[in-house]
Write a protein that holds these residues in place. Structure first.
Motif, short mmCIF file in Angstrom:
data_model
loop_
_atom_site.label_atom_id
_atom_site.label_comp_id
_atom_site.label_asym_id
_atom_site.label_seq_id
_atom_site.Cartn_x
_atom_site.Cartn_y
_atom_site.Cartn_z
N CYS A 21 0.91 -1.02 0.13
CA CYS A 21 0.27 -0.09 0.05
C CYS A 21 0.74 1.25 0.08
O CYS A 21 1.73 1.65 0.82
N ASN A 22 0.66 2.29 -0.90
CA ASN A 22 1.52 3.48 -1.15
C ASN A 22 0.57 4.37 -0.09
O ASN A 22 -0.19 5.03 -0.58
N VAL A 23 1.14 4.59 1.00
CA VAL A 23 0.41 5.47 2.09
C VAL A 23 0.80 7.04 1.50
O VAL A 23 -0.15 7.60 1.70
N ARG A 24 1.85 7.28 0.70
CA ARG A 24 2.00 8.70 0.29
C ARG A 24 0.93 9.22 -0.65
O ARG A 24 0.56 10.24 -0.52
N ARG A 25 0.52 7.99 -1.49
CA ARG A 25 -0.33 8.47 -2.51
C ARG A 25 -1.84 8.87 -1.51
O ARG A 25 -2.82 9.71 -2.08
N LEU A 26 -2.25 7.96 -0.66
CA LEU A 26 -3.50 7.97 0.02
C LEU A 26 -3.20 9.71 0.97
O LEU A 26 -4.12 10.56 1.03
N GLN A 27 -2.22 9.82 1.36
CA GLN A 27 -1.87 11.06 1.85
C GLN A 27 -2.06 12.25 1.13
O GLN A 27 -2.78 13.43 1.28
N ALA A 28 -1.56 12.06 -0.27
CA ALA A 28 -1.74 13.20 -1.28
C ALA A 28 -3.16 13.45 -1.50
O ALA A 28 -3.48 14.47 -2.03
N ALA A 29 -3.90 12.37 -1.41
CA ALA A 29 -5.18 12.49 -1.86
C ALA A 29 -6.32 12.99 -0.45
O ALA A 29 -7.48 12.86 -0.61
#
Length: 431
Positions: free
Chosen positions: A300-308
Motif C-alpha cells: 500500500c502506497n501511503v504517500r498516495r493516500l496522504q496526497a489525496a
C-alpha cells in the motif's frame, strides 16, 4: 465531593495535529475524572502532592495509547496459519470454518477474554473490532472490552451472500440481528464501547443489504467499517459481480456507506477516482501492512493516500496480520514503504515519527475520535502507555544514554509488549 486530581510526572512523547513529534524530558500531566486538565512543562516538584502523583522511574516515558483501526477478534486463534494462500482462498479454507465455531458461546468467551487482555497488554487502548456473524458471540466481545476497560468499536459482521455452507444470513435476519446487537451493546452501559455497522465486504453483501445497513448507520449516527481493494483478484471479482458500477468505492458510495465515520481496511489497489470519492466523503483508510504482506495482497502506497487528503490509521488485521501488537504494524509499515522506494527512487519512505503518528493521533483521526484521544492535549481523555526500555527480559537493554527521541526509535524498531509496563484508558490503569 470534589474529585482529586491525579498527576503523572516524567518524560512524554506525542504527535501534534501538524504531525510533528513532541518530546519533552520533564512534563506534568494533571488528570481529573479521566480527562487531561493541564500539561505543565518543567514542573516544580516542591509543590507536588505526592499522594496523588506518579513520578516515572528513570528510563521510563509516557506515550499515547495505541489505536488498532482494524482487527478481527474472531481470527486470533488462526494467527500464523494459511499464509501460503491468497486472500480469497485463505478465507474459504481457514477463516470461515473458524468463524463458524463462534456459534458456541463458550468458545467465544474463551477467545474474546484472551483477545481483549492480550491486546491491552500489547498497548492497544482503542480497538476497532470485527466480531462475529453471530449476535450473542459479538455481545460477548463487547462485554469483555467493557469489563477489562478497553475503548472499542465492535461490529456484528453482516454477510448475506453464500460463500460457505451455513455461514451467511438473509438480509431480513441480518438487519434484525444487527439492531439487536446495537441494543445489546447500548445496554452494557459502557462509555468506552460502541457498536459499529459492519458489512464484511462487497462480495459478501448484496446491494440491498448494504443500502439497509447504510440507512441504519445514518439514522443512528453510527460508525461503519468494511474492507476495500485489499487484493487484485478480489477487486476483479467485485467488478464482475457489480457490473453496473464503475469501481469498488462507487459501489459503497451508491449504497450510502461512505461517510465521515466510515473506516475502510486496506485500500491497496484504489484508482484515482476512488481516492477522490473517499476523500470527498471524508472516510478513512486503515493501513494493514503485515496482513498485506502475509497474504501477498500488495504494497500500500501511503504517500498516495496522504496526497489525496485521506485520513489514515494503522491496523494489525489479525489474523491476516501475524501480530496483535501495533508496534509490529509500525515496523511493517516502515518496511513496506522502504520496499516501495526500491522500485520508485523518487518515493520517500515513511519514517519512525510518521508511523508513530499513524498509530496514535492518526488512528484517532481515522476513527473520528481525535477530539477525545490520540495525544496529551487538555480536554482529551488520558489513554496512555508507560514505556520502559529496561524492562526485564528485553533483548536490547540500555547500555548507554539516549535522547528521548532515540528511545522512541528503539521502541518502534526493537520493542515489544515487555516494554509496555502500564496501560491507562480514560485515566484508569488497566494493565
Amino acid at each position: 465531593m470534589k474529585m482529586s486530581i491525579h498527576s503523572f510526572i516524567g518524560p512524554m512523547i506525542h504527535s501534534t495535529v501538524e504531525g510533528e513529534l513532541f518530546a519533552h524530558e520533564n512534563v506534568q500531566i494533571d488528570i481529573k475524572s479521566g480527562i487531561i486538565e493541564k500539561v505543565i512543562l518543567n514542573p516544580k516538584l516542591d509543590n507536588i502532592d505526592k499522594d496523588n502523583v506518579k513520578i516515572l522511574k528513570d528510563g521510563q516515558f509516557l506515550i499515547p495509547g495505541f489505536i488498532d483501526g482494524h482487527i478481527h477478534a474472531v481470527q486470533v486463534p488462526n494467527i500464523g496459519l494459511g499464509y501460503d494462500k491468497p486472500l480469497l482462498d485463505w478465507l474459504q479454507l481457514y477463516i470461515f470454518p473458524l468463524e463458524k465455531e463462534f456459534k458456541d458461546n463458550k468458545f467465544a468467551e474463551k477467545v474474546f477474554d484472551t483477545v481483549v487482555k492480550r491486546t491491552l497488554q500489547a498497548g492497544t487502548t482503542t480497538a476497532c473490532y470485527f466480531a462475529s456473524l453471530y449476535t450473542e458471540a459479538s455481545l460477548v466481545l463487547a462485554k469483555k472490552a467493557a469489563m477489562y476497560g478497553q475503548r472499542a468499536l465492535i461490529g456484528k459482521v453482516n454477510m448475506n451472500n453464500s460463500q460457505v455452507t451455513n455461514y451467511f444470513e438473509n438480509y431480513e435476519n441480518s438487519i434484525k440481528e444487527t439492531k439487536a446487537f446495537i441494543e445489546g451493546v447500548r445496554n452494557i452501559y459502557s462509555p468506552l464501547v460502541q457498536p459499529i455497522i459492519t458489512p464484511r465486504f462487497a462480495l459478501s453483501c448484496d446491494m440491498k443489504l448494504m443500502e439497509l445497513l447504510g440507512d441504519l448507520a445514518r439514522k443512528n449516527q453510527m460508525y461503519i467499517q468494511t474492507h476495500i481493494s485489499e487484493n487484485a483478484e478480489e477487486v476483479k471479482a467485485v467488478k464482475a459481480h457489480f457490473t453496473e458500477y464503475s469501481s469498488y468505492a462507487a459501489i459503497y458510495d451508491a449504497a450510502g456507506i461512505l461517510t465521515n465515520k466510515t473506516i475502510l481496511a486496506h485500500g491497496i489497489h484504489l484508482s484515482d477516482s476512488e481516492l477522490a470519492i473517499i476523500s470527498k466523503r471524508k472516510s478513512a483508510v486503515i493501513h494493514c501492512p503485515s496482513s498485506n504482506t502475509c497474504l501477498k495482497s500488495g504494497l500500500c502506497n501511503v504517500r498516495r493516500l496522504q496526497a489525496a487528503n485521506i485520513k489514515i490509521g494503522l491496523g494489525t488485521d489479525v489474523s491476516g496480520g501475524s501480530s496483535i501488537c501495533i508496534l509490529d504494524a509500525m515496523r511493517s509499515a516502515l518496511q513496506v514503504s522502504i520496499h516501495l522506494s526500491f522500485s520508485k527512487p523518487e518515493y520517500e519512505p515513511l519514517n519512525y515519527k510518521e508511523v508513530f503518528h499513524l498509530a496514535t493521533l492518526g488512528g484517532a483521526e481515522a476513527l473520528a475520535m481525535n477530539d477525545k484521544i490520540g495525544n496529551f492535549i487538555p480536554g482529551k481523555e488520558f489513554d496512555a502507555l508507560v514505556i520502559d526500555l529496561s524492562a526485564s527480559g528485553f533483548a536490547f537493554e540500555n547500555m548507554q544514554e539516549h535522547s528521548l527521541e532515540q528511545k522512541l526509535q528503539k521502541l518502534i524498531y526493537c520493542g515489544d509488549d515487555r516494554n509496555i509496563v502500564e496501560v491507562y484508558v480514560s485515566g484508569q490503569r488497566v494493565v
